[in-house]
Design a protein around this motif. Structure first.
Motif, PDB file in Angstrom:
ATOM      1  N   GLU A  94       0.824  -1.202   0.000  1.00 29.11           N
ATOM      2  CA  GLU A  94       0.000   0.000   0.000  1.00 29.11           C
ATOM      3  C   GLU A  94       0.863   1.260   0.000  1.00 29.11           C
ATOM      4  N   TYR A 438      -4.180   0.421  -6.759  1.00 26.58           N
ATOM      5  CA  TYR A 438      -5.474   1.111  -6.683  1.00 26.58           C
ATOM      6  C   TYR A 438      -6.111   1.194  -8.068  1.00 26.58           C
ATOM      7  N   LYS A 441      -7.630  -2.132  -8.952  1.00 20.38           N
ATOM      8  CA  LYS A 441      -8.938  -2.387  -8.346  1.00 20.38           C
ATOM      9  C   LYS A 441     -10.015  -1.494  -8.954  1.00 20.38           C
ATOM     10  N   ASN A 442      -9.655  -0.280  -9.318  1.00 14.54           N
ATOM     11  CA  ASN A 442     -10.622   0.641  -9.920  1.00 14.54           C
ATOM     12  C   ASN A 442      -9.984   1.258 -11.166  1.00 14.54           C
ATOM     13  N   ILE A 445      -9.461   4.991 -12.415  1.00 14.26           N
ATOM     14  CA  ILE A 445      -8.432   5.940 -11.990  1.00 14.26           C
ATOM     15  C   ILE A 445      -7.345   5.966 -13.067  1.00 14.26           C
TER      16      ILE A 445
END
Lengths: 450, 1196
Positions: A94, A438, A441-442, A445
């Motif tokens: 992360e 990130y 996952k999406n 973006i």
């Protein structure tokens, strides 16, 4: 007799099944659904969650320079990636800066979403909680847009990619990046709306006051280059809070330096993502200091003072005086510097120097203090003072980004583990990459160009 | 009348008969039924009919008499009016011939001893039975519960109640049989007497069979229980003398794995991904407040953390336990609703018996084990360790501690090297000093001063008895354990009282049970730390005591010179010796647990009871962590906070002078109330109906705090007042605060509300169906009632085939049951919520602001985790149970497992709970008991069980997308078991001594390449980390009163990682400070080019995190976990009755000696490593050494 026993037992039995649903519909201690206004204020009181901001920009800035080879070899991979402005910093882990800030935004959004309908609080208390949440949210978005997006440029801001702009605690919305202009618009709206509902001073500097909102707004306006507004906001803030610590008082016993809530300089308490900064400061920064500057004596220390990982040169010692974190929120000296910079930029060099002198008089022993004279490049003098005053807080990265827009600004070069790296002004490397996990996952973006 | 000999009974009518038997119609055909089941005539006797003819009954008897050696006894003229029977040519079995010939008005009985068959005519009055009743007791007139009382040859039977009472209808001349586990069976013919009181004789040569199972809500006859139960009796527990109850149970319960090393229990594997697999532990009908069978000290109830002292005490007094039932499948466990998904362990404590004289029971166990052998630590010796340090020194890994005052002290050897390098000593002096160090070893001193033999004592005294209307059981227990580490100790006291009284004309029974357990444990970590790498760890040459017997005090924080300098300025002594700290830094854990349960039971009718029961439990766990001012920790704390006033040279103390004491306290409290209706009805011994329905509410709460005080004066009991936020100057120049290490006060409260019902219906003790339903609700914040509470149910059927006509006569078959159950279990989503919940965190220590945080974000998509279980079972016994086999096969589907899935941090949460996981698991259990020899003098009993369990993640939402091995963490991957183990593919060392690994395609990944260059496929799946197969093999041989038992346990089908280096103590850069691993493997490390051909252990120069991790987690270090171990050998002697009866007071006496923890007798891996105790660098991970115990049991 037999019957009466039966009745007693039936009575007890029916007692057990009486009021069943209510029996289990009670709150658990220390845990409940968000119900009372107090609950929302408790969320806003969570210092260690809401005070923290980014860390990596400080490491990427020219405040830091690693020349000690042994030390360089011990730098963790992620920190090394940041230091050399690598594209992929995080591996498959992360991004703690991004996490921290969006976590604050979620908390602020919970408050903004629900506090007005909460029970048990006065209207004023609810409005104040709402306003506090807006200040926290504005600070988080201001940090995010300056780390993960291009510097605000009035010409392109409405098309430049900003960051996903979440305004409700929704776990399932799409995460398209709003434009830089849109994010700034939200920051400014939030702060302006908040000012009226906040008290001028709070119990402590962590809780946002109207002064804090104004001071933060001054920082925002400076960042986007609206010097007129920034000046008036900084002056407004200074009219409310203007105490500066006289460093001469602390030279004998440095540990008596005020703790975070006694420090009269702090207007809004926010801290760097790391509580300490155990990295060598750049020689260029150290060279800016006069020998007698107490900031040098008090706030920096030789690398051998860090026996757990010693290095050549000097490090940032201020956070180790009290071990209460690195304060990066708006402060009285910063407001003075904004005031001075705006004065310098709006052609008032004498007034600018006068502000600097006021500040500097607290930074030397009375015996050593000498006033600055007005000179040719007042702006440079202000910017140097700004570096001396705000180093170690990550503000330098934001300054680099906005000053890059000015023609004569600098190229940063560093040598690390045998290789040389260069950061050109306005380079894409000034914009941190959004962690690919990130985007994975999406996918809505968009990633930043390199 | 004509009988067809080819087909003794048409198939169709046989099927019809079975069908009929499943209906109520047969209720009215009792005479036919009693005739059909009445015969145990030998099936082997064949009668040949020479030609088709008609025979009279007398002629048929003659035929049978001629062809067999049976005689007939009957009234001469009773067949006078009977028609002749037409028989066809052929062969018919004697039994069938008799059945076909005699009409239903006659009954016959058969005696094997006299080889006679007696026939009598049933008169209408004979069918009307009379009520027989009485009490069954043992030799000591203690009433026996659960004695099977049945009428021979009829299948009609009941069991005695708690007072040993029975009531049964029987006709004159019928035989009543009294059968009870461990006692000799008695047969008595019914006379006119309506009362028969029986006392049974103890049978040393008896079978282990249990007749009653307890589910915690009711007691069921095992013969009519459909579920998968396993029952351990007091006798089983007694037979394995061991202080830890987990060790007593290990290997004897099929399907239940007792992991003694980790103090955990699992029944039939796992149902969730990460969660808790622990079964629910119930004691005397209510969930226990402490959900462990055994506790290590410091295992706090809630909220406090603790340390271990390597001693384990059982939570419950084992001598108080009457039985432990393991409820394994849905039909058995679902009565416990949402808490039963992992199975249930039901413990029943002992009770007194009515009308019994007081019986005293005194027992004691003493066990001793030597300290574990330090040579098994597999550590380097002094010389090897110095070589390792020399290499680090030569290759500039170490910083000269003498170069700067603040540097931490080095080891004695490296200090010597630096002193010579600096010219402080000569090279000759250095070599002499190193040579001396190489030749000294601390093993002897550690053994002598830090370790000792472990001694455990346990004493138990109980008395039980009862009068006409009441009974009592009272016991007291004391245990003391002194573990191998000096300075540690555990003690436990326990008292139990269970009383029962009949009041109000025996219509109401009142039960009360009280238990209090108090344990005191002292934990001191000095000895453990001395054996573990770290600042207090001893290098192989570090002695504790010098030649003159003085304690060697070693400087830790600074070099000896700097330390001397501080000490001379008046600082507290700043050196450490483990022996001194043995008494100066102790943590005490005082734990008290009280349990009170009571039940008032009213008999509404002879078959219905209404009971109200309740339980109250309270547990306190007190932690007193006292560090004396003379302990190293406190001296170090005070010294660091001490500065010198430059004006007058006086010391300024930032930390108050005195000891540090931390007090922690946790109180948990739990109450339950239950109202329950019990129906237990028999209709003419044909229909048997057990039914319960009830409601229950329960609250369980806990509170606790920690509180630290400084400047503690033990004698005056005073402490200093400190402000934890006021900074003080440290010797390092920076400020520090004492800070708040106490955490917040904490508080939890859970409430549960349940409705439940269970019904069992048996027909003719042959067909049983059961069903249960339960509805649970609990105060789970943020979950609506609809999602919070769901009904859970189960259904089961059992066929007791032995009772069927066509099997009842087969003598070789003593029992045959088939069971099938299906049901659902589930658990409420306790880890997430559908609306956001706030958790309050106390107050921030600097700002004083009370704060809270969102403990879980509102997620409307949450629901229950459910597990559906199907179980099929077979119980079969041959030759009067000399061979008994129980097989259970099951499959479980867990759905909607709540998984904390990684979430996009942009939403504010890096993980979010979802009902997303699906898991399928299946397995079987086989339990085989064989008695090859069983007679008056000798018994040989072999008991073998095997359990198999496997699981697989079945939903496709967990793709394999990680490219690093699961270093101890659980990793959920579709198509793999939950406990999967992935490792790197080892490719040897490169020419610089660093680790290389292969990709799937066989390409070499260099140590400099990051994990980014690896794909998930490049890792190798090597298997599971929990055994697929496990079980035990228990053999006991009895000769008269002497019994020798061996218990072997085994585990197969799993893999373990050999942790032969400690990655955190491995130098991973050119600069290394601190402590080195002492693993012997390091001796073989790569040192020079070319070594890569002969070793796999990475070298230290250029070593990186990657290199060390890839070595440690590669297939090179994977071991097969297969092992067979000898857990116990025990020899016991029971004083013969003839001797006992000569004394006036003694009832029984037995003695046993046993040896435990005898280690593996076979391991699959070539290196001979015991996979249950893989070396993890510390002494704690060593296998326990052999343990010998002596136990004495006296009853008077």
């Amino acid at each position: 007799m037999k019957k009466s026993i039966l009745y007693i037992l039936l009575l007890v039995g029916s007692f057990i099944s009486f009021k069943c649903q209510e029996y289990v519909e009670i709150d658990q201690p220390m845990q409940r659904t968000l119900t009372y206004t107090g609950d929302y204020q408790y969320l806003l009181n969570y210092v260690s969650r809401l005070e923290k901001s980014y860390f990596y920009p400080e490491l990427a800035s020219d405040d830091i320079e690693i020349t000690d080879e042994t030390f360089a070899n011990n730098v963790t991979e992620k920190n090394a990636n940041v230091y050399i402005w690598a594209e992929n910093i995080y591996g498959d882990s992360e991004d703690t800066d991004w996490n921290t800030l969006y976590q604050q935004i979620y908390t602020a959004n919970e408050v903004i979403n629900g506090v007005l309908e909460s029970e048990g609080g006065t209207e004023a208390e609810k409005e104040e909680a709402l306003a506090q949440a807006k200040v926290h949210r504005a600070f988080a978005y201001f940090s995010l847009v300056n780390v993960y997006a291009k510097q605000y440029d009035a010409a392109t801001a409405s098309t430049d990619l900003g960051v996903p702009l979440l305004l409700t605690p929704d776990l399932f919305v799409a995460l398209e990046r709003a434009s830089v202009a849109r994010v700034y618009e939200q920051i400014i709206t939030d702060l302006e709306e908040a000012v009226d509902f906040l008290p001028e001073t709070q119990k402590n500097s962590f809780l946002p006051s109207s002064t804090g909102a104004i001071a933060l707004l001054a920082r925002v306006q400076l960042q986007i280059g609206d010097y007129e507004k920034a000046l008036s906001l900084a002056e407004e803030a200074l009219s409310r809070q203007s105490g500066v610590n006289n460093l001469e008082n602390y030279i004998e016993t440095p540990t008596s330096y005020p703790g975070r809530y006694e420090d009269q300089e702090i207007i809004l308490l926010k801290t760097l993502g790391n509580t300490v900064l155990d990295f060598p400061l750049s020689q260029e920064l150290l060279d800016l200091f006069d020998e007698k500057d107490l900031r040098y004596e008090l706030f920096t220390a030789p690398g051998t003072n860090y026996p757990w990982s010693p290095f050549e040169g000097r490090g940032y010692w201020k956070p180790r005086l009290r071990s209460q974190g690195i304060y990066i929120g708006p402060s009285v000296p910063e407001m003075m510097l904004i005031q001075a910079e705006c004065l310098a930029r709006t052609n008032n060099p004498d007034e600018a120097i006068s502000v600097l002198n006021t500040l500097r008089s607290y930074r030397f022993k009375a015996a050593d203090y000498q006033e600055l004279e007005t000179q040719a490049n007042v702006l440079q003098e202000v910017l140097d003072e700004r570096r001396r005053e705000t180093f170690g807080t990550g503000l330098r990265w934001l300054d680099l980004k906005r000053l890059n827009k000015e023609p004569e600004f600098k190229t940063i070069t560093r040598t690390f583990r045998g290789d040389t790296y260069t950061l050109e002004p306005n380079s894409n490397a000034y914009v941190f990459q959004i962690n690919p996990i990130y985007i994975q996952k999406n996918p809505e973006i968009e990633s930043n160009p390199r | 009348m004509e009988i067809n000999l080819e087909s003794t009974l048409p198939i169709r009518s046989k099927a019809l008969l079975l069908l009929l038997m499943r209906t109520f119609i047969l209720l009215f055909c009792s005479t036919v039924f009693s005739f059909n089941t009445g015969s145990v005539f030998s099936q082997n006797s064949k009668i040949q009919i020479l030609e088709n003819n008609e025979f009279s009954i007398d002629e048929i008897f003659t035929l049978i008499k001629e062809q067999t050696d049976y005689n007939f006894i009957y009234q001469e003229d009773i067949f006078k009016d009977q028609p002749k029977v037409a028989l066809k040519k052929g062969i018919i079995q004697a039994g069938n011939l008799l059945k076909k010939s005699l009409n239903p008005n006659f009954s016959f009985s058969f005696s094997k001893d006299t080889r006679t068959i007696s026939i009598r005519k049933k008169t209408p009055t004979a069918i009307q039975s009379q009520l027989i009743q009485g009490i069954v007791t043992d030799e000591n007139k203690v009433p026996l519960l659960g004695v099977t009382v049945y009428i021979k040859n009829t299948g009609r039977g009941i069991t005695t109640d708690e007072d040993g009472r029975y009531k049964i209808y029987a006709s004159e001349g019928e035989i009543v049989v009294f059968q009870y586990v461990g006692y000799k069976t008695q047969e008595i013919e019914v006379t006119e007497k309506a009362e028969m009181n029986i006392s049974l004789q103890l049978d040393l040569n008896s079978l282990e069979e249990v007749t009653v199972v307890s589910t915690g809500y009711q007691k069921l006859k095992k013969s009519s229980a459909t579920g998968a139960y396993e029952i351990i009796t007091a006798r089983d527990i007694q037979e394995n003398p061991s202080i830890n109850i987990m060790e007593r149970l290990q290997g004897i319960v099929p399907g239940v794995r007792f992991d003694v090393a980790n103090n955990s229990i699992s029944i039939r594997g796992t149902n969730t991904f990460y969660g808790n697999n622990a079964p629910l532990i119930v004691i005397d009908g209510f969930p226990a407040i402490d959900q462990n069978l055994a506790n290590a000290p410091g295992t706090a109830l809630t909220g406090t953390s603790g340390e271990t002292n390597n001693s384990i005490l059982s939570t419950f007094n084992m001598n108080d336990i009457e039985s432990i039932s393991f409820l394994k499948d849905a039909a058995a466990a679902s009565i416990w609703g949402s808490r039963a998904a992992n199975g249930v362990i039901v413990i029943e404590t002992k009770r007194g018996r009515k009308n019994s004289k007081p019986i005293f029971n005194l027992s004691s166990i003493t066990s001793i084990s030597a300290a574990s052998d330090l040579t098994e630590l597999n550590a380097m010796n002094s010389s090897e360790y110095i070589d390792f340090e020399q290499e680090l020194f030569d290759k500039n890994f170490l910083t000269d501690p003498f170069s700067y005052w603040r540097y931490q002290n080095g080891s004695e050897a490296t200090n010597t090297m630096f002193l010579a390098q600096n010219g402080t000593i000569t090279e000759a002096e250095r070599d002499a000093r190193l040579e001396q160090l190489r030749n000294q070893s601390n093993v002897g001193q550690i053994n002598e001063h830090l370790l000792r033999a472990q001694v455990t004592n346990q004493y138990n005294l109980s008395v039980s008895g009862g009068g006409d209307r009441s009974s009592y059981f009272v016991s007291g227990n004391y245990s003391k354990d002194t573990p191998v580490f000096r300075g540690n100790e555990s003690e436990q006291y326990s008292v139990t009282a269970n009383v029962s009284s009949d009041i109000l004309n025996d219509r109401v029974t009142f039960n009360l049970g009280v238990n209090h357990t108090y344990s005191k444990r002292k934990v001191n970590s000095a000895a453990i730390q001395a054996l573990t790498p770290g600042q207090f760890g001893l290098r192989p040459y570090d002695l504790l005591i010098d030649e003159d017997g003085n304690h060697i005090n070693r400087a830790i924080s600074f070099t000896p010179d700097v330390t001397d300098d501080y000490e001379s300025q008046g600082y507290l002594p700043w050196r450490y010796n483990a022996i001194d700290d043995l008494s100066l830094s102790n943590t005490g854990y005082n734990k008290g647990a009280t349990r009170v349960n009571s039940k008032i039971n009213a008999k509404l009718t002879s078959w219905a009871n209404l009971a109200v029961s309740g339980s109250w439990q309270r547990g306190t766990n007190e932690k007193v962590d006292y560090k004396d001012v003379a302990s190293y920790n406190v001296r170090n704390l005070i010294n660091i906070g001490t500065t010198v006033n430059p004006d007058n040279g006086q010391l300024i103390y930032g930390v108050p002078m005195g000891g540090v004491i931390q007090l922690g306290n946790t109180v948990s409290e739990d109450y339950s109330f239950r109202g329950q209706l019990d129906i237990n009805k028999d209709w003419n011994d044909i229909h048997h109906f057990d039914f319960i329905a009830g409601t229950e509410r329960r609250e369980s709460k806990a509170e606790g705090y920690n509180h630290t005080r400084y400047g503690y004066d033990k004698d005056a009991s005073t402490t200093a007042t400190v402000n934890p936020t006021t900074p003080y100057q440290t010797i390092y120049g920076y400020g520090m605060t004492l800070g708040n290490t106490d955490g917040a006060l904490f508080k939890t409260r859970r409430r549960y509300l349940s409705y439940y019902s269970n019904a069992n219906y048996s027909f003719l003790s042959t067909y049983t169906v059961s069903g249960s339903i339960r509805y649970d609700d609990a105060n789970i914040v943020g979950v609506s009632r609809r999602d919070r509470a769901i009904p859970l149910w189960s259904a089961g059927a059992k066929w007791n085939a032995k009772n069927e006509n066509f099997l009842i006569e087969k003598e070789w078959l003593s029992s045959l049951n088939l069971r099938l159950t299906y049901g659902s279990g589930g658990s409420v989503p306790t880890s997430g919520s559908s609306v956001s919940t706030i958790a309050l965190g106390g107050s921030d220590y600097l700002s004083g602001l009370p704060y809270g945080y969102i403990s879980s974000p509102g997620n409307q998509k949450l629901g229950w985790e459910t597990t559906k279980i199907v179980n099929a079972g077979l119980d079969i016994g041959f030759f009067n149970q000399r061979i008994g086999l129980i097989v259970d096969v099951y499959k479980k589907w867990s759905e909607g497992i709540l998984v904390s899935v990684p979430y996009n941090a942009t939403y504010g949460w890096t993980t979010l709970y979802y009902n997303t996981g699906n898991l399928e698991s299946k397995g079987y259990e086989v339990d085989l008991n064989v008695y090859p020899v069983r007679n008056e003098d000798w018994t040989l009993h072999n008991s073998f069980n095997i359990s198999y369990n496997t699981n697989e993640v079945t939903d496709n939402r967990f793709p394999n997308n990680t490219n690093s091995p699961n270093m101890g963490a659980t990793r959920i991957i579709t198509g793999y078991p939950v406990d999967n183990l992935f490792v790197y593919r080892w490719a040897g060392l490169d020419e610089t001594g660093q680790s290389q690994i292969y990709t799937e395609e066989g390409e070499i990944i260099a140590p400099s390449q990051s994990a980014m260059d690896l794909e998930p496929e490049d890792l190798k799946y090597v298997g599971r980390t929990t055994p697929k197969y496990f079980g035990g093999f228990v053999n006991s041989l009895r000769y008269k009163n002497l019994k020798l038992t061996t218990r072997i346990t085994y585990e197969f089908g799993h893999k373990v990682l050999k942790n032969d280096i400690q990655t955190s103590f491995y130098p991973t850069s050119s600069y290394f400070s601190g402590f080195l691993g002492t693993s012997k493997t390091l001796v073989n490390r790569w040192q020079n080019p070319g070594d890569e051909n002969s070793t796999n252990v990475p070298g230290i120069v250029g070593s990186s995190f990657n290199s060390v991790q890839r070595y440690a987690y590669s297939d090179l270090n994977v071991l097969s976990g297969d092992n067979i171990r000898l857990n116990q050998i025990s020899l016991s002697y029971t004083l013969p009755n003839s001797v006992v009866s000569k004394t006036n007071f003694l009832r029984s006496m037995s003695l046993s000696i046993s040896a435990n923890n005898l280690g593996p007798i076979w391991v699959k891996n070539d290196e001979g490593i015991d996979p249950q105790y893989v070396f993890a660098g510390t002494y704690n991970s060593l296998a326990p050494s052999e343990n010998y115990s002596l136990s004495v049991n006296l009853s008077f």
